[in-house]
Design a protein around this motif. Structure first.
Motif, PDB file in Angstrom:
ATOM      1  N   UNK A  20       1.045  -1.372  -0.549  1.00  0.00           N
ATOM      2  CA  UNK A  20      -0.186  -0.403  -0.082  1.00  0.00           C
ATOM      3  C   UNK A  20       0.269   1.033  -0.343  1.00  0.00           C
ATOM      4  N   UNK A  21       2.335   0.955   0.919  1.00  0.00           N
ATOM      5  CA  UNK A  21       2.909   2.473   1.110  1.00  0.00           C
ATOM      6  C   UNK A  21       4.149   2.113   0.665  1.00  0.00           C
ATOM      7  N   UNK A  22       4.803   1.651  -0.430  1.00  0.00           N
ATOM      8  CA  UNK A  22       6.057   1.187  -0.339  1.00  0.00           C
ATOM      9  C   UNK A  22       7.113   1.864  -0.121  1.00  0.00           C
ATOM     10  N   UNK A  23       6.359   3.372  -0.329  1.00  0.00           N
ATOM     11  CA  UNK A  23       7.936   4.764   0.441  1.00  0.00           C
ATOM     12  C   UNK A  23       7.603   4.796   1.665  1.00  0.00           C
ATOM     13  N   UNK A  24       7.365   4.078   1.919  1.00  0.00           N
ATOM     14  CA  UNK A  24       7.129   4.193   3.438  1.00  0.00           C
ATOM     15  C   UNK A  24       7.624   2.923   4.097  1.00  0.00           C
ATOM     16  N   UNK A  25       6.909   1.913   3.740  1.00  0.00           N
ATOM     17  CA  UNK A  25       7.496   0.752   4.465  1.00  0.00           C
ATOM     18  C   UNK A  25       8.061  -1.079   3.854  1.00  0.00           C
ATOM     19  N   UNK A  26       9.136  -1.105   4.489  1.00  0.00           N
ATOM     20  CA  UNK A  26       9.429  -2.698   3.723  1.00  0.00           C
ATOM     21  C   UNK A  26       9.488  -3.483   5.076  1.00  0.00           C
ATOM     22  N   UNK A  27      10.171  -4.833   5.042  1.00  0.00           N
ATOM     23  CA  UNK A  27      10.030  -5.392   5.482  1.00  0.00           C
ATOM     24  C   UNK A  27      11.735  -6.085   5.753  1.00  0.00           C
ATOM     25  N   UNK A  28      11.372  -5.824   6.537  1.00  0.00           N
ATOM     26  CA  UNK A  28      13.430  -7.386   7.124  1.00  0.00           C
ATOM     27  C   UNK A  28      12.955  -9.404   6.871  1.00  0.00           C
ATOM     28  N   UNK A  29      14.321  -8.981   7.105  1.00  0.00           N
ATOM     29  CA  UNK A  29      14.187 -10.564   6.143  1.00  0.00           C
ATOM     30  C   UNK A  29      13.107 -11.799   6.898  1.00  0.00           C
ATOM     31  N   UNK A  30      12.613 -11.274   8.338  1.00  0.00           N
ATOM     32  CA  UNK A  30      11.256 -12.424   8.509  1.00  0.00           C
ATOM     33  C   UNK A  30      10.194 -11.941   7.956  1.00  0.00           C
ATOM     34  N   UNK A  31      10.045 -10.940   7.682  1.00  0.00           N
ATOM     35  CA  UNK A  31       9.462  -9.976   6.714  1.00  0.00           C
ATOM     36  C   UNK A  31       8.210  -8.952   7.221  1.00  0.00           C
ATOM     37  N   UNK A  32       8.926  -8.704   8.603  1.00  0.00           N
ATOM     38  CA  UNK A  32       8.600  -8.712   9.566  1.00  0.00           C
ATOM     39  C   UNK A  32       8.914  -6.637   8.924  1.00  0.00           C
TER      40      UNK A  32
END
Ligand code: F3S
Length: 81
Positions: A20-32
């Motif tokens: 939804x907000x790819x410029x704000x949120x990403x995920x660590x190697x666990x998907x968090x």
């Protein structure tokens, strides 16, 4: 101004916020999820043009793990195993 951070203790790595907000949120190697703008510290102003994405991500998180504040958050970065 708005600030945001993910509660990584309750995020279930559903993957909605980064879509939804790819410029704000990403995920660590666990998907968090985390806020990529300030490494999830909640201290950097979210650019105004991303406000709608942020609010949509907030509304879409199934575990209410996305926090939005109108003050910068001075938060201890606890990295427990
Ligand atoms: Fe986690 Fe909610 Fe994003 S569960 S992956 S913070 S939508």
């Amino acid at each position: 101004s708005l600030y945001t951070y993910v509660n990584q203790d309750t995020c279930i790595a559903c993957g909605a916020c980064g879509a939804t907000a790819p410029d704000i949120f990403d995920y660590d190697e666990m998907g968090v999820a985390f806020n990529v703008i300030d490494d999830n510290k909640g201290v950097a102003k979210i650019p105004h043009h991303l406000t709608e994405d942020l609010e949509d991500a907030f509304d879409g998180c199934p575990t209410e793990s996305i926090n939005i504040t109108n003050q910068p958050l001075y938060k201890m970065a606890l990295k427990d195993d």
